[in-house]
Design a protein around this motif. Structure first.
Motif, PDB file in Angstrom:
ATOM      1  N   ALA A  76       0.760  -1.332  -0.055  1.00 33.36           N
ATOM      2  CA  ALA A  76      -0.058   0.136  -0.010  1.00 33.36           C
ATOM      3  C   ALA A  76       0.839   1.299  -0.050  1.00 33.36           C
ATOM      4  O   ALA A  76       0.422   2.241  -0.323  1.00 33.36           O
ATOM      5  CB  ALA A  76      -0.924  -0.104   1.463  1.00 33.36           C
ATOM      6  N   LYS A  77       2.112   1.025   0.455  1.00 34.41           N
ATOM      7  CA  LYS A  77       2.769   2.281   0.519  1.00 34.41           C
ATOM      8  C   LYS A  77       4.144   2.055  -0.585  1.00 34.41           C
ATOM      9  O   LYS A  77       5.158   2.828  -0.314  1.00 34.41           O
ATOM     10  CB  LYS A  77       3.610   2.308   1.997  1.00 34.41           C
ATOM     11  N   ALA A  78       3.794   1.448  -1.459  1.00 35.33           N
ATOM     12  CA  ALA A  78       5.095   1.185  -2.620  1.00 35.33           C
ATOM     13  C   ALA A  78       5.378   2.415  -3.087  1.00 35.33           C
ATOM     14  O   ALA A  78       6.617   2.640  -3.199  1.00 35.33           O
ATOM     15  CB  ALA A  78       4.511   0.211  -3.446  1.00 35.33           C
ATOM     16  N   TRP A  79       4.441   3.229  -3.593  1.00 35.55           N
ATOM     17  CA  TRP A  79       4.839   4.655  -4.179  1.00 35.55           C
ATOM     18  C   TRP A  79       5.669   5.393  -3.053  1.00 35.55           C
ATOM     19  O   TRP A  79       6.838   6.172  -3.425  1.00 35.55           O
ATOM     20  CB  TRP A  79       3.692   5.363  -4.829  1.00 35.55           C
ATOM     21  N   GLU A  80       5.262   5.520  -1.836  1.00 39.13           N
ATOM     22  CA  GLU A  80       6.124   6.570  -0.687  1.00 39.13           C
ATOM     23  C   GLU A  80       7.494   5.808  -0.786  1.00 39.13           C
ATOM     24  O   GLU A  80       8.467   6.455  -0.330  1.00 39.13           O
ATOM     25  CB  GLU A  80       5.539   6.526   0.539  1.00 39.13           C
ATOM     26  N   THR A  81       7.532   4.317  -0.661  1.00 40.78           N
ATOM     27  CA  THR A  81       8.867   3.708  -0.478  1.00 40.78           C
ATOM     28  C   THR A  81       9.635   4.253  -1.580  1.00 40.78           C
ATOM     29  O   THR A  81      10.907   4.183  -1.322  1.00 40.78           O
ATOM     30  CB  THR A  81       8.744   2.262  -0.420  1.00 40.78           C
ATOM     31  N   MET A  82       9.066   3.981  -2.766  1.00 42.19           N
ATOM     32  CA  MET A  82      10.179   4.425  -3.973  1.00 42.19           C
ATOM     33  C   MET A  82      10.496   5.962  -3.843  1.00 42.19           C
ATOM     34  O   MET A  82      11.418   6.238  -4.347  1.00 42.19           O
ATOM     35  CB  MET A  82       9.465   4.008  -5.216  1.00 42.19           C
ATOM     36  N   ALA A  83       9.740   6.813  -3.316  1.00 37.72           N
ATOM     37  CA  ALA A  83       9.938   8.295  -3.447  1.00 37.72           C
ATOM     38  C   ALA A  83      11.237   8.377  -2.229  1.00 37.72           C
ATOM     39  O   ALA A  83      11.793   9.167  -2.491  1.00 37.72           O
ATOM     40  CB  ALA A  83       8.605   9.028  -2.773  1.00 37.72           C
TER      41      ALA A  83
END
Length: 238
Positions: free
Chosen positions: A121-128
């Motif tokens: 669910a936090k994949a985009w935040e992790t990659m950011a």
């Protein structure tokens, strides 16, 4: 018998490579070329397997920044693939790698990046967050977008992480492909076989956003699948 002998020798060489690489990284921790130079140590393992690898070209961006994505086939990758790594690169690996004795410490000191893939669910935040690290360090990143070894099943569906990172960091995606080892490598033979590898043209992420991740992943996978098929045909013709 030959396969069993090679398995023992290769396991021993892997441990030796980890120790040798660790010594290098202790002398110059987090150096921009640690990953490439440690990879060269492991790549010598293919000589023990009598595998011939031919690189058809070099990275189209040299030691510049990019997100490299490659097809992940089996445990032999650690000995066959490293010869293609450019300098100034870090590998993105799952956080559980840090717990592997010796190798986990080597992976960290080489300057590679751990990532927790459990929370989708936090994949985009992790990659950011990874993108900020990449921008700060000015390095390239290597990722296996399938997320696991295909083990002879062909190119698996791609996960979104590599492409989210490329878009967030504003870097091109550079696919690097290897011929199918399950078709062309047989460790029961003295001459185990051949591998062909090739970099594909960079795919720009300029103007893309979060909504373009899936399209970028599919586009990249299509190009890689076509290139892998072409390499397999080349080997079959030989």
């Amino acid at each position: 018998m030959l396969f069993a002998f090679r398995a023992v020798v290769l396991t021993s060489y892997f441990l030796f490579g980890c120790i040798l690489g660790l010594m290098l990284c202790i002398v110059r921790p987090f150096h921009r070329n640690n990953t490439r130079d440690c990879a060269k140590i492991f790549s010598l393992g293919r000589w023990l397997l009598n595998i011939k690898m031919t690189a058809l070209n070099q990275s189209p961006v040299g030691d510049g920044q990019a997100i490299y994505v490659g097809n992940h086939q089996d445990t032999l990758d650690v000995f066959i693939y490293p010869g293609m790594l450019p300098g100034n690169i870090a590998i993105l690996g799952k956080s559980s790698l840090r717990f592997i004795p010796v190798f986990g410490l080597l992976f960290w000191l080489a300057g590679n990046i751990f990532i927790n893939r459990a929370n989708k669910a936090k994949a985009w935040e992790t990659m950011a967050a990874v993108a900020r690290t990449v921008k700060k360090r000015g390095c390239a990143v290597y990722i296996f977008p399938e997320g696991t070894r295909s083990r002879g099943k062909g190119l698996l569906p791609f996960k979104s992480g590599a492409f989210a990172l490329a878009i967030e960091a504003g870097l091109p995606v550079v696919p690097v492909v290897y011929s199918s080892t399950h078709k062309n490598i047989n460790l029961h033979r003295f001459r185990s076989g051949k591998v062909l590898s090739r970099y594909l043209e960079p795919i720009s992420t300029e103007g893309m956003g979060e909504g373009d991740v899936k399209r970028l992943a599919e586009m990249t996978r299509e190009r890689m699948q076509q290139a892998i098929d072409e390499l397999d045909v080349k080997l079959a013709a030989k």
